[in-house]
Design an enzyme around this catalytic site. Structure first.
Site, mmCIF file in Angstrom:
data_model
loop_
_atom_site.group_PDB
_atom_site.id
_atom_site.type_symbol
_atom_site.label_atom_id
_atom_site.label_comp_id
_atom_site.label_asym_id
_atom_site.label_seq_id
_atom_site.Cartn_x
_atom_site.Cartn_y
_atom_site.Cartn_z
ATOM 1 N N GLY A 197 0.844 -1.358 -0.171
ATOM 2 C CA GLY A 197 0.134 -0.198 -0.144
ATOM 3 C C GLY A 197 0.700 1.351 0.021
ATOM 4 O O GLY A 197 2.018 1.181 -0.417
ATOM 5 N N ASN A 198 0.254 2.480 0.600
ATOM 6 C CA ASN A 198 1.002 3.674 0.522
ATOM 7 C C ASN A 198 2.319 3.574 1.049
ATOM 8 O O ASN A 198 3.383 4.154 0.679
ATOM 9 C CB ASN A 198 0.021 4.686 1.085
ATOM 10 N N CYS A 250 3.178 7.391 13.108
ATOM 11 C CA CYS A 250 3.589 8.333 12.312
ATOM 12 C C CYS A 250 3.608 9.688 13.652
ATOM 13 O O CYS A 250 4.710 10.567 13.737
ATOM 14 C CB CYS A 250 2.680 8.699 11.332
ATOM 15 N N SER A 258 -4.443 11.072 3.160
ATOM 16 C CA SER A 258 -3.194 10.036 3.384
ATOM 17 C C SER A 258 -3.395 8.683 4.419
ATOM 18 O O SER A 258 -2.520 7.903 4.413
ATOM 19 C CB SER A 258 -2.186 11.092 4.305
ATOM 20 N N ALA A 259 -4.671 8.780 4.790
ATOM 21 C CA ALA A 259 -5.172 7.481 5.600
ATOM 22 C C ALA A 259 -5.359 6.572 5.022
ATOM 23 O O ALA A 259 -6.541 6.468 4.332
ATOM 24 C CB ALA A 259 -5.781 8.048 6.606
ATOM 25 N N PRO A 288 -6.295 2.268 4.395
ATOM 26 C CA PRO A 288 -7.272 1.283 5.128
ATOM 27 C C PRO A 288 -6.474 0.727 6.202
ATOM 28 O O PRO A 288 -7.200 0.414 7.341
ATOM 29 C CB PRO A 288 -7.361 0.107 4.154
ATOM 30 N N GLY A 289 -5.177 0.459 6.228
ATOM 31 C CA GLY A 289 -4.402 0.340 7.400
ATOM 32 C C GLY A 289 -4.446 1.143 8.496
ATOM 33 O O GLY A 289 -4.766 0.758 9.795
ATOM 34 N N ARG A 327 -6.514 3.374 9.100
ATOM 35 C CA ARG A 327 -8.048 3.597 9.503
ATOM 36 C C ARG A 327 -8.283 2.180 10.510
ATOM 37 O O ARG A 327 -9.090 2.433 11.504
ATOM 38 C CB ARG A 327 -9.052 3.695 8.576
ATOM 39 N N ASN A 359 -6.343 0.874 12.385
ATOM 40 C CA ASN A 359 -5.426 0.707 13.588
ATOM 41 C C ASN A 359 -5.599 1.970 14.574
ATOM 42 O O ASN A 359 -4.551 2.164 15.151
ATOM 43 C CB ASN A 359 -4.039 0.730 13.401
#
Length: 316
Positions: free
Chosen positions: A13-14, A132, A163-164, A166-167, A169, A171
């Site tokens: 992902g990102n 982060c 920038s958020a 699925p991972g 969100r 967590n």
């Protein structure tokens, strides 16, 4: 040519894709060897394949089956807290000495903030990069802590909603819990609290962080100078990290009650305002929250790899 240790990234992902680009462009002791995902159509896997990186969409099991796995020394996990526990177990069973750099809030291994305690965990098999928000704010709590005892520290991390992924969100609870614990364990605060805000503004705003500490009375100039030195240290690997304005101070003369800390606390309130602009290696510049995570993870792995290579040279 400097010898480099091979690394794999779990999570296409990102965060995983941005980290891959950083390793390919700036890796000194780390070489990008494999990208692991679970979605065969993900942009991260497609980009990795175009760049000549081995790929698999079969998760950690697929990574272990890749021929290059025999040469991999480092694995960066950019999935989720729950997945990391399973990933660590599978990788440890396949290769007990493999090093894991955990970019999730799972925190199996010790918390690692490169400028604060990075050198303390160079030999750890699993290190946790906190969050982060933790990477951005814990250095500031530590900067105050090295001047005065910090009774309480509270951080608010505001990130662009875009920038958020699925991972992130999935967590949110783990984010606040892990960050708060690391504020205490690494930042040096007696009690820590973390809040995350996903800002839906358009166009997206860069990451902004606010740090409040309540400490014993101390020299304000000494704290401000300590903060500025810490900012410069973080800028060595996150150039877009900066103070938004001068550090602010308030004398607290009326007793405060902070649950878990005390009932009659007085002292110095320090307010620190930050912003983090991303390097835009893969993600837009507003995604400073992801940039600081991937930059800190690579910084940590580079130092660990440097130690491993030095030890191997001595042994030889």
């Amino acid at each position: 040519m400097t010898r480099r240790l091979k690394a794999a990234i779990i999570g296409s992902g990102n965060i995983g894709t941005d980290l891959m680009i950083k390793i390919l462009r700036h890796g000194k002791h780390i070489d990008m060897a494999a990208m692991v995902g679970i979605d065969p159509k993900s942009d991260g896997l497609a980009r990795a394949a175009r760049l000549g990186v081995a790929t698999t969409y079969e998760g950690v099991a697929g990574l272990i089956r890749l021929p290059v796995f025999a040469d991999i020394d480092f694995v960066f996990d950019a999935t989720s807290a729950g997945a990391h526990v399973e990933n660590d177990a599978l990788l440890r069973a396949a290769k007990p000495g493999i090093r894991l750099v955990d970019l999730t809030p799972a925190a199996i291994g010790p918390y690692c903030i490169p400028v604060v305690n990075g050198d303390a965990h160079l030999d750890a098999l699993n290190v946790n990069m906190v969050t982060c928000g933790g990477q951005a704010t814990i250095p500031m709590v530590a900067a105050v802590s090295r001047v005065a005892r910090v009774h309480y520290a509270e951080i608010v991390a505001s990130i662009a909603s875009k920038s958020a992924g699925p991972g992130t969100r999935a967590n949110i609870d783990e984010f606040t819990e892990t960050t708060a614990k690391a504020i205490e364990a690494v930042g040096g605060a007696t009690k820590g609290k973390a809040i995350i805000v996903m800002n839906p503004a358009e166009p997206p705003l860069i990451m902004r962080d606010t740090v409040y500490t309540l400490s014993q009375p101390a020299d304000e100039e000494a704290i401000a100078e300590s903060v500025e030195r810490m900012v410069a240290a973080v800028q060595a690997y996150v150039p877009g990290y900066r103070l938004k304005q001068k550090v602010q101070f308030d004398r607290i003369d009326s007793p405060l009650r902070i649950p878990g800390v005390g009932d009659a606390l007085k002292g110095l309130k320090t307010s620190i305002f930050l912003e983090v602009e991303g390097a835009a290696h893969y993600l837009p510049a507003y995604a400073g929250n992801l940039d600081i995570m991937t930059s800190a993870a690579l910084r940590t792995a580079e130092h660990m790899a440097q130690r491993m290579l030095a030890d191997a040279t001595v042994s030889a």
